[in-house]
Design a protein around this motif. Structure first.
Motif, PDB file in Angstrom:
ATOM      1  N   THR A 129     -19.314  21.055 -11.003  1.00  0.00           N
ATOM      2  CA  THR A 129     -20.088  20.001 -11.669  1.00  0.00           C
ATOM      3  C   THR A 129     -20.029  20.104 -13.188  1.00  0.00           C
ATOM      4  O   THR A 129     -19.834  19.096 -13.875  1.00  0.00           O
ATOM      5  N   PHE A 130     -20.185  21.314 -13.734  1.00  0.00           N
ATOM      6  CA  PHE A 130     -20.244  21.461 -15.183  1.00  0.00           C
ATOM      7  C   PHE A 130     -18.853  21.515 -15.818  1.00  0.00           C
ATOM      8  O   PHE A 130     -18.640  20.954 -16.896  1.00  0.00           O
ATOM      9  N   VAL A 131     -17.916  22.222 -15.155  1.00  0.00           N
ATOM     10  CA  VAL A 131     -16.596  22.394 -15.754  1.00  0.00           C
ATOM     11  C   VAL A 131     -15.667  21.234 -15.384  1.00  0.00           C
ATOM     12  O   VAL A 131     -15.166  20.524 -16.252  1.00  0.00           O
ATOM     13  N   VAL A 132     -15.456  21.014 -14.073  1.00  0.00           N
ATOM     14  CA  VAL A 132     -14.510  19.971 -13.647  1.00  0.00           C
ATOM     15  C   VAL A 132     -15.042  18.581 -13.978  1.00  0.00           C
ATOM     16  O   VAL A 132     -14.415  17.818 -14.734  1.00  0.00           O
ATOM     17  N   LEU A 133     -16.198  18.230 -13.413  1.00  0.00           N
ATOM     18  CA  LEU A 133     -16.754  16.899 -13.657  1.00  0.00           C
ATOM     19  C   LEU A 133     -17.161  16.717 -15.118  1.00  0.00           C
ATOM     20  O   LEU A 133     -17.003  15.628 -15.682  1.00  0.00           O
ATOM     21  N   GLY A 134     -17.710  17.773 -15.724  1.00  0.00           N
ATOM     22  CA  GLY A 134     -18.115  17.680 -17.121  1.00  0.00           C
ATOM     23  C   GLY A 134     -16.942  17.424 -18.043  1.00  0.00           C
ATOM     24  O   GLY A 134     -17.025  16.616 -18.968  1.00  0.00           O
TER      25      GLY A 134
END
Length: 207
Positions: A129-134
Motif C-alpha cells: 500500500t505505501f510503497v507500490v500503490l504510493g
C-alpha cells in the motif's frame, strides 16, 4: 477517469489475491461462520485506511523510517509464528473442536484483536500500500486521478474480502467437519510460518 478506476481495480486485485495471512484468516472465519462479515468489514476498513494513506502521502514516511519497518517486520514474524503454531497444534491434536454458539460469543474480541494483528503487523501490507500503490499514486497527474485510482484499489479489496468470507460460509456445511478443519488448520499454519520465514529473511537481509 474510468481508466484510472480500472487500473486501480486491476492492481488492487493483483496485490490482494495471493494467499496471505489476511486471506487465510478470513477464509478460516468464514468456514467456521465466526463473525465472518465482521472480519471482512474490518479487513476492508483497514485496507481503505492503508491504501489512502499510501496513495496520499504515507509512502514517504515508510521510506524515511527503516527502523519503523524493521520493528514492524520482527513483530510480524513473532506474531505469525505464534499464530501458525496454534493452528498446527490444533491440526495435529487428536480432537479438533468445532466451535459452539457460546464459544462464538466469547471469541469476538479475540477475533478482532487477532485480525488487527494479522493486518497491521504484516510488513507486506505496508509495502503493497505505501510503497507500490504510493509510488504509482504519486505519479498520477491530478488529484482527481488519484481519487479514482484509490477508489479502484479499495473496490478490489472490498469485493475480495466479502466474496471470500461469503463463499467460505456458503461452503461451511461441507468444510465444517473434523477432517476438513484439520486440513484448513494445516493450511493456515503453513501459510503463517512460510510468510514468517520470508519476513525473517528480509529482516536479516536489511539488518
Amino acid at each position: 477517469m474510468l481508466s484510472m478506476y480500472l487500473q486501480g481495480l486491476a492492481l488492487g486485485a493483483s496485490l490482494i489475491l495471493p494467499l496471505g495471512p489476511q486471506n487465510a484468516f478470513v477464509m478460516n472465519q468464514g468456514v467456521k461462520r465466526q463473525y465472518h462479515l465482521m472480519t471482512a468489514s474490518l479487513c476492508s476498513l483497514s485496507d481503505i485506511a492503508l491504501i489512502c494513506g499510501g496513495i496520499f502521502g504515507g509512502s514517504a514516511l515508510l521510506r524515511q523510517s527503516p527502523l519503523l519497518l524493521m520493528l514492524i517486520t520482527w513483530a510480524g514474524v513473532a506474531f505469525l509464528l505464534w499464530y501458525g503454531w496454534n493452528a498446527l497444534r490444533i491440526a495435529f491434536s487428536g480432537n479438533v473442536d468445532l466451535a459452539s454458539n457460546s464459544e462464538l460469543k466469547q471469541s469476538r474480541w479475540r477475533i478482532i484483536a487477532t485480525l488487527l494483528a494479522v493486518t497491521w503487523l504484516n510488513p507486506h501490507v505496508y509495502i503493497d500500500t505505501f510503497v507500490v500503490l504510493g509510488s504509482l499514486g504519486s505519479q498520477l497527474p491530478t488529484q482527481t486521478a488519484r481519487h479514482w485510482f484509490a477508489f479502484g484499489t479499495v473496490s478490489a479489496s472490498v469485493i475480495w474480502f466479502f466474496g471470500l468470507a461469503l463463499m467460505a460460509a456458503w461452503l461451511s456445511p461441507r468444510l465444517r467437519t473434523v477432517r476438513a478443519q484439520r486440513v484448513i488448520n494445516l493450511l493456515v499454519g503453513a501459510v503463517m510460518w512460510v510468510i514468517a520465514g520470508q519476513l525473517a529473511l528480509q529482516g536479516i537481509a536489511n539488518f
